[in-house]
Design an enzyme around this catalytic site. Sequence first.
Site, PDB file in Angstrom:
ATOM      1  N   HIS A  22      29.671  48.744  37.266  1.00 20.02           N
ATOM      2  CA  HIS A  22      29.347  47.830  38.360  1.00 20.02           C
ATOM      3  C   HIS A  22      28.936  48.623  39.613  1.00 20.02           C
ATOM      4  O   HIS A  22      27.970  48.269  40.293  1.00 20.02           O
ATOM      5  CB  HIS A  22      30.535  46.920  38.690  1.00 20.02           C
ATOM      6  CG  HIS A  22      30.597  45.689  37.855  1.00 20.02           C
ATOM      7  ND1 HIS A  22      30.073  44.492  38.280  1.00 20.02           N
ATOM      8  CD2 HIS A  22      31.114  45.463  36.629  1.00 20.02           C
ATOM      9  CE1 HIS A  22      30.270  43.575  37.350  1.00 20.02           C
ATOM     10  NE2 HIS A  22      30.902  44.136  36.339  1.00 20.02           N
TER      11      HIS A  22
ATOM     12  N   ARG B 213      25.006  48.742  41.628  1.00 16.97           N
ATOM     13  CA  ARG B 213      24.918  48.172  42.964  1.00 16.97           C
ATOM     14  C   ARG B 213      23.976  48.984  43.845  1.00 16.97           C
ATOM     15  O   ARG B 213      23.982  50.210  43.776  1.00 16.97           O
ATOM     16  CB  ARG B 213      26.315  48.234  43.601  1.00 16.97           C
ATOM     17  CG  ARG B 213      26.812  46.916  44.080  1.00 16.97           C
ATOM     18  CD  ARG B 213      28.210  47.092  44.631  1.00 16.97           C
ATOM     19  NE  ARG B 213      29.173  46.941  43.574  1.00 16.97           N
ATOM     20  CZ  ARG B 213      30.346  47.529  43.507  1.00 16.97           C
ATOM     21  NH1 ARG B 213      30.751  48.324  44.471  1.00 16.97           N
ATOM     22  NH2 ARG B 213      31.144  47.321  42.496  1.00 16.97           N
TER      23      ARG B 213
ATOM     24  N   GLU C 235      37.115  46.938  48.591  1.00 13.65           N
ATOM     25  CA  GLU C 235      37.944  46.766  47.399  1.00 13.65           C
ATOM     26  C   GLU C 235      39.281  46.192  47.833  1.00 13.65           C
ATOM     27  O   GLU C 235      40.023  46.841  48.564  1.00 13.65           O
ATOM     28  CB  GLU C 235      38.117  48.094  46.675  1.00 13.65           C
ATOM     29  CG  GLU C 235      36.821  48.633  46.132  1.00 13.65           C
ATOM     30  CD  GLU C 235      36.962  49.951  45.399  1.00 13.65           C
ATOM     31  OE1 GLU C 235      38.093  50.493  45.338  1.00 13.65           O
ATOM     32  OE2 GLU C 235      35.948  50.451  44.898  1.00 13.65           O
TER      33      GLU C 235
ATOM     34  N   ALA D 283      35.034  43.603  45.964  1.00 13.11           N
ATOM     35  CA  ALA D 283      35.488  43.849  44.593  1.00 13.11           C
ATOM     36  C   ALA D 283      36.984  43.567  44.495  1.00 13.11           C
ATOM     37  O   ALA D 283      37.761  44.063  45.310  1.00 13.11           O
ATOM     38  CB  ALA D 283      35.204  45.296  44.201  1.00 13.11           C
ATOM     39  N   THR D 284      37.373  42.784  43.499  1.00  9.61           N
ATOM     40  CA  THR D 284      38.782  42.429  43.334  1.00  9.61           C
ATOM     41  C   THR D 284      39.438  43.121  42.151  1.00  9.61           C
ATOM     42  O   THR D 284      40.637  42.977  41.941  1.00  9.61           O
ATOM     43  CB  THR D 284      38.934  40.902  43.158  1.00  9.61           C
ATOM     44  OG1 THR D 284      38.224  40.498  41.989  1.00  9.61           O
ATOM     45  CG2 THR D 284      38.422  40.155  44.379  1.00  9.61           C
TER      46      THR D 284
ATOM     47  N   GLY E 117      26.107  37.226  32.280  1.00 12.77           N
ATOM     48  CA  GLY E 117      25.109  37.637  33.257  1.00 12.77           C
ATOM     49  C   GLY E 117      25.424  37.224  34.687  1.00 12.77           C
ATOM     50  O   GLY E 117      24.552  37.271  35.561  1.00 12.77           O
ATOM     51  N   LYS E 118      26.680  36.845  34.934  1.00 11.92           N
ATOM     52  CA  LYS E 118      27.079  36.360  36.265  1.00 11.92           C
ATOM     53  C   LYS E 118      26.868  37.413  37.347  1.00 11.92           C
ATOM     54  O   LYS E 118      26.250  37.131  38.378  1.00 11.92           O
ATOM     55  CB  LYS E 118      28.556  35.936  36.261  1.00 11.92           C
ATOM     56  CG  LYS E 118      28.912  34.832  35.308  1.00 11.92           C
ATOM     57  CD  LYS E 118      30.390  34.522  35.329  1.00 11.92           C
ATOM     58  CE  LYS E 118      31.301  35.678  35.016  1.00 11.92           C
ATOM     59  NZ  LYS E 118      31.228  36.215  33.656  1.00 11.92           N
TER      60      LYS E 118
END
Length: 178
Positions: A50, A54, A62, A34-35, A15-16
Amino acid sequence: MSKRLTFILGGVRAGKSSYAQRLAEDGRRVLFVATAEAGDAEMEARIRTHQENRPAEWDTLEEPLDLVEALMPVLDRYDTVLLDCLTLWVSNLLLSNQGRDIPAEARRLLEVCRRSEAAWVVVSNEVGLGVVPANELGRAFADELGRVNQLVAAEADVVFFMAAGLPLTVKEPADRQC
């Protein structure tokens, strides 16, 4: 959201990211960093999920490798930065074969965070709770991410550990500690 560094650790599907997003929603101008890189169909699906979860008004940057260089020109536009996640960033750096000093890269990122006026929410996996990886690359990854997590946790104002979707407070702001 006031200027501070919030660090969120936990295992896979703990749930991070959801918790980090809830914290970042307090910001007016949010940059989602975002990585992840989509190396296969399953990762493409994860990234798409994801993105869909958002808020539409958030901007997305990114960048799988050069976070400092990518953030510097745009950072002053935002009051909140959500970085998801250090886990993939460290993995990308390790696999890039560029011989980078990963803890040094993390220290550079923390310096950017310190100089920034934004509140930061940073997500990472805790990989040190399971068995020792069976191969050299797995052990190198666990070692590097463990080092980076320690650096970020030491610098963070607040640290949460996520377990089964529940945030457990590991570190509180100094003004609220007993």
